[in-house]
Design a protein around this motif. Structure first.
Motif, PDB file in Angstrom:
ATOM      1  N   GLY A 168       1.028   2.064   0.193  1.00 30.99           N
ATOM      2  CA  GLY A 168       0.084   1.538   1.233  1.00 30.99           C
ATOM      3  C   GLY A 168      -0.147  -0.138   1.383  1.00 30.99           C
ATOM      4  N   ARG A 169       0.465  -0.707   0.319  1.00 31.28           N
ATOM      5  CA  ARG A 169       0.377  -2.285   0.373  1.00 31.28           C
ATOM      6  C   ARG A 169       1.611  -2.945   0.775  1.00 31.28           C
ATOM      7  N   CYS A 170       1.291  -4.087   1.462  1.00 34.45           N
ATOM      8  CA  CYS A 170       2.404  -4.733   1.943  1.00 34.45           C
ATOM      9  C   CYS A 170       2.921  -5.890   0.522  1.00 34.45           C
ATOM     10  N   VAL A 171       4.429  -5.517   0.275  1.00 32.95           N
ATOM     11  CA  VAL A 171       4.928  -6.014  -0.841  1.00 32.95           C
ATOM     12  C   VAL A 171       6.477  -6.643  -0.453  1.00 32.95           C
ATOM     13  N   PHE A 172       6.626  -7.407  -1.487  1.00 30.62           N
ATOM     14  CA  PHE A 172       7.902  -7.904  -1.285  1.00 30.62           C
ATOM     15  C   PHE A 172       9.017  -6.887  -2.044  1.00 30.62           C
TER      16      PHE A 172
ATOM     17  N   SER B 239       4.712  -0.528   0.875  1.00 25.80           N
ATOM     18  CA  SER B 239       4.855   0.352  -0.206  1.00 25.80           C
ATOM     19  C   SER B 239       4.510   1.772  -0.227  1.00 25.80           C
ATOM     20  N   PRO B 240       4.873   2.748  -0.785  1.00 33.82           N
ATOM     21  CA  PRO B 240       4.167   3.952  -0.987  1.00 33.82           C
ATOM     22  C   PRO B 240       2.750   4.065  -1.100  1.00 33.82           C
TER      23      PRO B 240
ATOM     24  N   CYS C  73      10.595   7.651   7.648  1.00 31.08           N
ATOM     25  CA  CYS C  73      11.370   7.206   6.457  1.00 31.08           C
ATOM     26  C   CYS C  73      10.362   7.246   5.078  1.00 31.08           C
ATOM     27  N   THR C  74       9.302   6.778   5.592  1.00 30.61           N
ATOM     28  CA  THR C  74       8.461   6.540   4.176  1.00 30.61           C
ATOM     29  C   THR C  74       7.502   7.944   3.877  1.00 30.61           C
TER      30      THR C  74
END
Length: 536
Positions: free
Chosen positions: A38-42, A35-36, A225-226
């Motif tokens: 910096g966390r791994c999310v669904f 995520s923007p 891209c992020t």
């Protein structure tokens, strides 16, 4: 992040030292993304829909739920929305020109893309095309592709794939026509989402643009891209448009967006590809292209002032000529002789003198007055030259770039090639090199026609707008280089100042600066006119 770094990070997390943090999607276990924050999310789920209502498969957006139709100039993304195949350009853009028609955005290959001053202008241009500016989540999904990659083309930076500062070498980086890099895409089929120009997104600003540009000093980082600038405002900003897929029952269009058989059924109502002409189909306001059609300027919001004439651009409460002044009978090879009034036209030689005096100043001022305008003031020139980004040079940068505007360094390589000089002195002040000014004969002087009989053919006046990149968010051309510009002044004892530099200036990096005022008389001086905007 390296695998060693990942192992170390895992150990630190296990020890309770810090929260887990990611930098790219590849840092996260599938199917999560980074995520923007910096966390791994669904990416999606029952309470988190995909952009545009697209399908959520295994907690990630992607994979079409069925055939989706988009206009020919767009591609389908995740079966949910359409995105322009190419960066937005003006309708009259060409391979070597960004054009001047700002009525709407188009998506075509092989033309110079449209650089915009702000987010509002990008949104207006998309709306006028019957589309809308892409949201941030739509843009990132279009860039990362169905595989959710770091760059559109993969997870590893490759400078030759998209247009960045490393593509042609750091001394020769430049903006390129749309679609110039066939590998700079992904499975969706949109081009140049990395590099070339930054791209605005809906509801954002100059701080929330995406994709990087041709002049990014760290393209490996800024082209991701992020990546979002957040705390700084880059130059070289463009955009592209999005829209919903074409409904199957849309009249006059085949499933792929083309004309129906016979080609005579689609009504040209100004809304491309069957779009609703009442939905965002109005003309872009005149503040962007000098159109006298009325409306508010999206840059200044000054809808209470009259629009500018077509040959001028708006600059707050005034209009300023889009091009350096020329005589009414000037053309691309002759400066003309008619001094009855000043004109602002592209592709003609500007009006200039090779020795500046108070008499010449009066002549210039009179020519503007006879055109129903006035000579620009020093502070007005400075505002136009520095542009919305308040930069040192008129092309939106604080870094000297010798090939962007017309200077003594611009034609060095051409001059060497014409004279057969293999070791070309292409550094600072190249045009003054003894190699290029003492070896001429009457024969070699003619090698670079139509630049005139002078043997100083390595630097010369050029027609207005010859350098498509020598402009900024104001839309005025050649504020640096070509000829000095004479402006009225209340602080200079002469009553005028000379700004912007000229084609024959030594040390152009210093003299082209918007703030520089020439104090000598032996120079090539021209001018442009301004006009106060009254009530409509």
């Amino acid at each position: 992040m390296s695998r060693v770094g990942a192992v170390l990070l895992g150990a630190l997390v296990a020890a309770g030292c810090l929260d887990p943090h990611c930098f790219e999607n590849v840092d996260c276990p599938r199917p999560k993304i980074c995520s923007p924050a910096g966390r791994c999310v669904f990416e999606c789920g029952p309470d988190k829909p995909c952009p545009g209502g697209g399908p959520c498969l295994n907690r990630r957006c992607g994979g079409a739920g069925g055939p989706v139709s988009c206009p020919d100039d767009m591609v389908a993304v995740a079966g949910a929305f359409c995105v322009d195949r190419y960066e937005a350009s003006r309708p009259d853009a060409r391979e070597n020109s960004a054009g001047t028609d700002q009525s709407r955005a188009v998506s075509v290959a092989g033309v110079i893309p449209w650089q915009v001053a702000n987010n509002a202008l990008a949104e207006s241009a998309c709306a006028a095309a019957g589309k809308r500016l892409c949201t941030a989540s739509e843009w990132e999904l279009a860039c990362a592709g169905p595989e959710r990659l770091t760059y559109a083309y993969g997870n590893t930076y490759r400078p030759e794939i998209c247009n960045g500062i490393d593509t042609f070498g750091r001394s020769d980086f430049r903006l390129m026509p749309t679609g110039s890099f066939p590998g700079c895409t992904n499975a969706w089929g949109a081009f140049d989402l990395n590099g070339n120009l930054w791209e605005h997104t809906a509801g954002g600003s100059e701080f929330t643009i995406r994709g990087g540009a041709y002049n990014c000093s760290d393209s490996a980082t800024l082209h991701r891209c992020t990546y979002v600038p957040g705390s700084w405002r880059p130059s070289a900003r463009g955009f592209r448009c999005c829209r919903a897929p074409l409904p199957a029952e849309e009249p006059g269009l085949t499933p792929d967006g083309g004309d129906t058989e016979g080609g005579g059924c689609v009504v040209d109502d100004g809304a491309p590809d069957g779009g609703d002409p009442t939905d965002g189909g109005a003309d872009v306001s005149p503040g962007d292209d000098g159109d006298a059609g009325g409306g508010a300027d999206p840059q200044t919001g000054d809808g209470g002032l009259a629009p500018c004439p077509p040959e001028m651009v708006e600059l707050g409460a005034i209009c300023i000529d889009r091009y350096e002044a020329s005589r009414p009978d000037a053309d691309a090879t002759h400066v003309g002789v008619n001094e009855s009034s000043a004109t602002s036209r592209p592709d003609v030689l500007p009006w200039y003198t090779d020795f500046m005096t108070s008499t010449v100043y009066t002549t210039f001022a009179t020519a503007c007055a006879n055109a129903g305008k006035r000579l620009c003031r020093a502070e007005e020139f400075l505002t136009a030259c520095r542009g919305p980004e308040l930069t040192q040079y008129a092309y939106g940068s604080d870094v000297w770039q010798p090939l962007v505007c017309n200077s003594v360094e611009t034609y060095c390589a051409d001059c060497c090639a014409a004279l057969g000089i293999t070791s070309c002195p292409t550094g600072a002040n190249c045009g003054y090199s003894s190699l290029l000014t003492t070896s001429y004969t009457p024969e070699t002087c003619g090698l670079l026609e139509p630049y005139g009989p002078s043997c100083q053919v390595c630097y010369h006046v050029m027609p207005t707008r010859s350098f498509s990149g020598c402009t900024n968010g104001t839309g005025a051309f050649d504020l640096n280089g070509n000829v000095w510009e004479t402006v009225s002044s209340t602080t200079d004892g002469r009553g005028f100042e000379l700004r912007g530099g000229a084609f024959n200036c030594g040390a152009p990096a210093a003299r082209f600066a918007c703030t520089f005022n020439a104090t000598w008389a032996q120079l090539y001086a021209g001018f442009r006119c301004c006009l106060d905007r009254g009530p409509p």
